[in-house]
Write an enzyme that holds these catalytic residues in place. Structure first.
Site, short mmCIF file in Angstrom:
data_model
loop_
_atom_site.label_atom_id
_atom_site.label_comp_id
_atom_site.label_asym_id
_atom_site.label_seq_id
_atom_site.Cartn_x
_atom_site.Cartn_y
_atom_site.Cartn_z
N ASN A 118 0.92 -1.23 -0.15
CA ASN A 118 0.07 0.16 -0.07
C ASN A 118 0.85 1.19 0.12
OD1 ASN A 118 -1.75 1.89 0.56
ND2 ASN A 118 -2.53 1.36 2.58
N TRP A 119 1.02 1.76 -1.29
CA TRP A 119 2.01 2.83 -1.19
C TRP A 119 1.47 4.12 -0.71
CZ3 TRP A 119 3.82 2.71 -7.25
CH2 TRP A 119 4.94 1.39 -7.29
N LYS A 120 0.24 4.30 -0.45
CA LYS A 120 -0.40 5.52 0.12
C LYS A 120 -0.28 6.62 -0.78
CE LYS A 120 -0.60 3.33 4.65
NZ LYS A 120 -0.50 3.54 5.98
N HIS A 153 -9.87 1.74 4.14
CA HIS A 153 -8.78 1.88 4.86
C HIS A 153 -8.73 2.92 6.06
CE1 HIS A 153 -4.53 2.98 5.98
NE2 HIS A 153 -4.00 1.79 5.67
N GLU A 169 -7.40 4.99 7.18
CA GLU A 169 -7.04 6.50 6.87
C GLU A 169 -8.22 7.14 6.07
OE1 GLU A 169 -3.01 5.73 5.09
OE2 GLU A 169 -2.62 5.40 7.11
N GLU A 228 -6.46 -4.34 10.47
CA GLU A 228 -5.48 -3.27 10.64
C GLU A 228 -5.68 -2.79 11.78
OE1 GLU A 228 -3.13 -2.32 6.53
OE2 GLU A 228 -4.82 -1.14 6.83
N GLY A 236 1.90 2.44 10.82
CA GLY A 236 2.82 3.33 10.66
C GLY A 236 3.46 3.97 11.76
N SER A 262 2.30 -2.09 10.64
CA SER A 262 4.12 -2.07 10.89
C SER A 262 4.40 -3.51 10.42
CB SER A 262 4.38 -1.79 12.21
OG SER A 262 3.96 -0.23 12.47
N GLY A 287 2.35 -0.76 4.61
CA GLY A 287 2.63 0.54 4.08
C GLY A 287 4.07 0.79 3.88
N GLY A 288 4.53 1.12 5.02
CA GLY A 288 5.93 1.74 5.41
C GLY A 288 7.08 0.77 4.66
P1 PGA Z 1 2.09 0.20 7.71
O1 PGA Z 1 0.71 0.44 6.90
O2 PGA Z 1 2.92 -1.00 7.27
O3 PGA Z 1 3.12 1.51 7.62
O4 PGA Z 1 2.00 0.26 9.36
C1 PGA Z 1 -0.01 -0.52 6.72
C2 PGA Z 1 -1.40 0.10 6.26
O5 PGA Z 1 -2.06 1.15 6.54
O6 PGA Z 1 -1.90 -0.41 5.26
#
Ligand code: PGA
Length: 257
Positions: free
Chosen positions: A10-12, A96, A98, A170, A176, A216, A237-238
């Site tokens: 997930n590149w966001k 998601h 976010e 999640e 994050g 994470s 994500g990260g």
């Molecule tokens: P993260 O993000 O791996 O940076 O915690 C995961 C996500 O939001 O899908």
């Protein structure tokens, strides 16, 4: 029932087109040996056609991070499921945290999107999860089960198989933050989601639905998470932003196929 593992980047809101191209170029040779795992890249809309083009002959699929459930019309700023299909996406993240927390998406809108993705032939990866406050207050399962039930109500489970959608558990406090749910906590939540899907849609359906963990994930913890019985993969994500670390995660997931 054997479910095929899935590792999803997930590149966001990251990467320009050129960066997306370089990333895919670096990723593909590093995951050549990873058979038996579905690999998805959820790119920003602007990079999506580039990711589609660059992964055409590779065992990697391209997806979007959001869409709107109407097909066309006066919805300034939105993109529809047919538009995503047209651009070559085969999967899409839905709900998601976010989107829910920053952009006000409700259980109801998320459920509409999940249903529309399925009917449009896109694989939705539906995100659910609780905040730190909810976990500390003991209401984690109220929150998560409510999110799952809302989605299920919009689906015609009699008409679709469990392979038509994916859930991602999640926990918001783990996204994050570098703070990961323990493998046992991930298994506990995901096992409960699968049990609930069994109640709602029957054991066969629940046994087919893939449920990912997200929050994470990194090369140092992926093996313990993937070793859990009900965990079918990761939404990352990260650690997905660099091709090298995402390739490590893909290769780790392949061992659990
Ligand atoms: P993260 O993000 O791996 O940076 O915690 C995961 C996500 O939001 O899908």
């Amino acid at each position: 029932m054997a479910r095929r593992p899935m590792m999803a980047a997930n590149w966001k809101m990251n990467k320009l087109i050129e960066e997306a191209r370089d990333y895919v170029e670096q990723l593909l040779p590093r995951i050549e040996g990873a058979r038996g795992v579905d690999v998805a890249i959820f790119a920003p809309f602007t990079c999506l056609p580039e990711v589609v083009r660059r992964t055409q002959d590779a065992p990697v699929v391209a997806g979007a991070q959001n869409f709107y459930h109407e097909d066309s019309g006066a919805f300034t700023g939105e993109v529809s499921a047919p538009m995503l299909r047209d651009a070559g996406a085969v999967t899409v993240i839905v709900g998601h945290s976010e989107r829910r927390e920053i952009f006000g998406e409700t259980d109801e809108t998320v459920a509409h999107k999940a249903a529309r993705a399925v009917s449009a032939g896109l694989l939705p990866v539906v995100c659910v999860g609780e905040t730190k406050e909810e976990r500390d207050a003991g209401s984690m399962w109220d929150k998560v089960s409510g999110q799952v039930r809302a989605v299920f109500e919009q689906l015609d489970a009699g008409q679709i198989g469990g392979e038509a959608l994916v859930f991602a558990y999640e926990p918001i406090w783990a996204i994050g933050t570098g703070e990961t749910a323990t493998p046992e906590d991930a298994q506990d939540a995901i096992g409960r989601i699968r049990a609930l899907l069994g109640e709602l849609g029957g054991e066969g359906f629940a046994g087919e639905v893939r449920i990912l963990y997200g929050g994470s994930i990194k090369p140092g913890n992926v093996d313990d998470i993937m070793a859990q019985e009900d965990v079918d993969g990761g939404l990352v994500g990260g650690a997905s932003l660099e091709a090298e670390s995402f390739a490590e995660l893909v290769n780790a997931a392949a061992k659990h196929g």
